[in-house]
Design a protein around this motif. Structure first.
Motif, mmCIF file in Angstrom:
data_model
loop_
_atom_site.group_PDB
_atom_site.id
_atom_site.type_symbol
_atom_site.label_atom_id
_atom_site.label_comp_id
_atom_site.label_asym_id
_atom_site.label_seq_id
_atom_site.Cartn_x
_atom_site.Cartn_y
_atom_site.Cartn_z
ATOM 1 N N ARG A 139 0.641 -1.409 0.012
ATOM 2 C CA ARG A 139 -0.028 0.103 -0.167
ATOM 3 C C ARG A 139 1.229 1.312 -0.111
ATOM 4 O O ARG A 139 1.948 1.226 0.247
ATOM 5 N N VAL A 140 0.349 1.670 -0.946
ATOM 6 C CA VAL A 140 1.273 3.452 -0.920
ATOM 7 C C VAL A 140 0.645 4.855 0.421
ATOM 8 O O VAL A 140 -0.425 4.344 1.486
ATOM 9 N N GLY A 141 1.470 5.659 1.125
ATOM 10 C CA GLY A 141 1.029 5.986 2.398
ATOM 11 C C GLY A 141 1.717 7.490 2.355
ATOM 12 O O GLY A 141 2.822 7.869 1.340
ATOM 13 N N ILE A 142 1.357 8.360 2.668
ATOM 14 C CA ILE A 142 1.780 9.594 2.888
ATOM 15 C C ILE A 142 2.147 9.928 3.716
ATOM 16 O O ILE A 142 0.891 10.423 4.916
ATOM 17 N N ARG A 143 3.174 10.715 4.467
ATOM 18 C CA ARG A 143 3.522 11.331 5.546
ATOM 19 C C ARG A 143 4.037 12.923 5.460
ATOM 20 O O ARG A 143 4.534 13.476 4.518
ATOM 21 N N ILE A 144 2.938 13.319 6.247
ATOM 22 C CA ILE A 144 2.111 15.465 6.291
ATOM 23 C C ILE A 144 3.426 15.648 7.144
ATOM 24 O O ILE A 144 3.686 14.716 7.744
ATOM 25 N N ALA A 145 4.274 16.862 6.627
ATOM 26 C CA ALA A 145 5.206 17.608 7.350
ATOM 27 C C ALA A 145 3.920 18.244 8.952
ATOM 28 O O ALA A 145 3.080 18.547 8.328
ATOM 29 N N GLY A 146 4.683 17.632 9.832
ATOM 30 C CA GLY A 146 4.844 18.212 10.921
ATOM 31 C C GLY A 146 2.962 17.060 11.615
ATOM 32 O O GLY A 146 2.643 18.240 12.971
ATOM 33 N N VAL A 147 2.410 16.328 11.024
ATOM 34 C CA VAL A 147 1.634 14.967 11.607
ATOM 35 C C VAL A 147 2.101 14.216 11.808
ATOM 36 O O VAL A 147 3.333 13.294 11.134
ATOM 37 N N GLU A 148 2.065 13.340 12.359
ATOM 38 C CA GLU A 148 2.214 12.285 13.198
ATOM 39 C C GLU A 148 1.862 10.769 12.560
ATOM 40 O O GLU A 148 2.957 10.486 11.948
ATOM 41 N N ASP A 149 1.124 10.661 12.418
ATOM 42 C CA ASP A 149 0.509 9.630 11.390
ATOM 43 C C ASP A 149 0.524 9.549 10.057
ATOM 44 O O ASP A 149 -0.406 10.721 9.876
ATOM 45 N N MET A 150 0.509 8.755 9.545
ATOM 46 C CA MET A 150 0.777 8.656 8.045
ATOM 47 C C MET A 150 -1.328 8.059 7.573
ATOM 48 O O MET A 150 -1.564 7.530 8.377
ATOM 49 N N ILE A 151 -1.068 8.998 6.340
ATOM 50 C CA ILE A 151 -2.393 8.367 6.032
ATOM 51 C C ILE A 151 -2.251 7.038 4.762
ATOM 52 O O ILE A 151 -1.196 7.671 3.972
ATOM 53 N N PHE A 152 -3.033 6.061 4.252
ATOM 54 C CA PHE A 152 -2.850 4.721 3.714
ATOM 55 C C PHE A 152 -3.969 4.781 2.511
ATOM 56 O O PHE A 152 -4.947 4.660 2.509
ATOM 57 N N SER A 153 -3.413 4.261 1.627
ATOM 58 C CA SER A 153 -4.401 3.149 0.754
ATOM 59 C C SER A 153 -4.597 1.903 0.832
ATOM 60 O O SER A 153 -4.030 1.487 2.206
ATOM 61 N N PRO A 154 -5.840 1.714 0.626
ATOM 62 C CA PRO A 154 -6.011 -0.347 1.120
ATOM 63 C C PRO A 154 -4.847 -0.972 1.003
ATOM 64 O O PRO A 154 -3.997 -0.655 -0.015
ATOM 65 N N VAL A 155 -4.772 -1.880 1.615
ATOM 66 C CA VAL A 155 -3.447 -3.204 1.256
ATOM 67 C C VAL A 155 -4.123 -3.995 0.313
ATOM 68 O O VAL A 155 -5.215 -3.768 0.194
ATOM 69 N N VAL A 156 -2.981 -4.034 -0.594
ATOM 70 C CA VAL A 156 -3.454 -5.002 -1.135
ATOM 71 C C VAL A 156 -2.208 -5.893 -1.930
ATOM 72 O O VAL A 156 -1.494 -6.181 -1.521
ATOM 73 N N LYS A 157 -3.233 -7.161 -2.150
ATOM 74 C CA LYS A 157 -2.436 -8.431 -1.968
ATOM 75 C C LYS A 157 -2.249 -8.415 -3.314
ATOM 76 O O LYS A 157 -3.041 -8.113 -4.581
ATOM 77 N N VAL A 158 -0.939 -8.935 -3.799
ATOM 78 C CA VAL A 158 0.137 -8.177 -5.047
ATOM 79 C C VAL A 158 0.809 -9.944 -5.670
ATOM 80 O O VAL A 158 1.279 -10.637 -4.971
ATOM 81 N N SER A 159 -0.016 -10.099 -6.535
ATOM 82 C CA SER A 159 0.481 -12.169 -6.644
ATOM 83 C C SER A 159 2.250 -11.560 -8.243
ATOM 84 O O SER A 159 1.313 -10.618 -9.011
ATOM 85 N N TYR A 160 2.312 -12.608 -8.205
ATOM 86 C CA TYR A 160 3.915 -12.861 -9.134
ATOM 87 C C TYR A 160 4.245 -13.981 -9.402
ATOM 88 O O TYR A 160 3.973 -14.468 -8.208
#
Length: 233
Positions: free
Chosen positions: A212-233
């Motif tokens: 999943r992807v996350g954004i760390r925001i300047a001055g904010v402790e917690d990140m926001i994330f996209s949903p977790v996805v299972k990726v097969s290969y």
């Protein structure tokens, strides 16, 4: 000796009465559940890092029930019927929580008479949109857009965006096997961001990962994330 036996008998009866009372206390059986949301979209956070508090109103002592959100923003509490106030402590979460004119934290009133779902509407600084994560040529690649939600004087900049990959469904800065980062200042088109990282190897071979992807925001402790996805290969 007769008096002592009499006292012992009374003591045993008292213990029995207390035991019966304890046995008669029913455990909490009403389930309150919900999810962090913004205009119909769930808010992903790091597992066990963003706390909430639930106060039962009119109850002496009023010690809150405390808990944390799961990584998909869901929460669950087992409690008793009654009237409650739900809030999130200050400085927690990758979002803004309404403040009262007095400066205190706003609360959501919840009347519980049975199992109930109450979603928690918040205002995030950013949202991750249309995240597409796939595997190809030995890499995990994420393509996504970023929406800046808060644009007033309280807006904050992006510190970094990150792609996290792990062998289990727990995916975060503290639970990952591979990571790719991009500094916020290097983002040229927020509507079209791409990150990739080599597929990690594990002691026990598996043909899939979670990401999943996350954004760390300047001055904010917690990140926001996209949903977790299972990726097969």
């Amino acid at each position: 000796m007769k008096i002592k036996f009499h006292h012992i008998a009374i003591f045993i009866l008292m213990l029995s009465a207390v035991g019966c009372k304890l046995d008669n206390v029913k455990p909490p059986s009403i389930k309150l559940t919900g999810q962090l949301m913004y205009k119909g979209s769930p808010i992903g956070v790091e597992y066990n890092q963003v706390p909430f508090q639930l106060y039962q109103t009119g109850y002496k002592g009023n010690t809150p029930i405390t808990g944390t959100f799961d990584q998909d923003g869901t929460y669950s509490v087992l409690t008793f019927s009654g009237n409650y106030k739900f809030t999130i402590p200050g400085g927690q979460g990758p979002f803004q929580w309404k403040e009262l004119p007095s400066g205190g934290r706003d609360t959501i009133n919840i009347a519980l008479t049975g199992d109930q779902t109450v979603n928690i509407e918040v205002t995030p600084y950013y949202m991750i949109r249309n995240a597409q994560i796939a595997a190809a040529s030995g890499k995990i690649t994420a393509n996504f857009g970023i929406e800046k939600v808060i644009t007033d004087a309280t807006a904050k900049n992006i510190q970094t965006v990150s792609l996290f990959v792990n062998k289990t469904q727990f995916v975060s800065p503290s639970d990952h096997a591979a990571e790719a980062d991009l500094d916020g200042g290097a983002i040229t088109d927020p509507s079209n961001v791409s990150l990739n990282v080599a597929i990690p190897t594990f002691p026990v071979t598996q043909n899939y990962v979670y990401a999943r992807v996350g954004i760390r925001i300047a001055g904010v402790e917690d990140m926001i994330f996209s949903p977790v996805v299972k990726v097969s290969y």
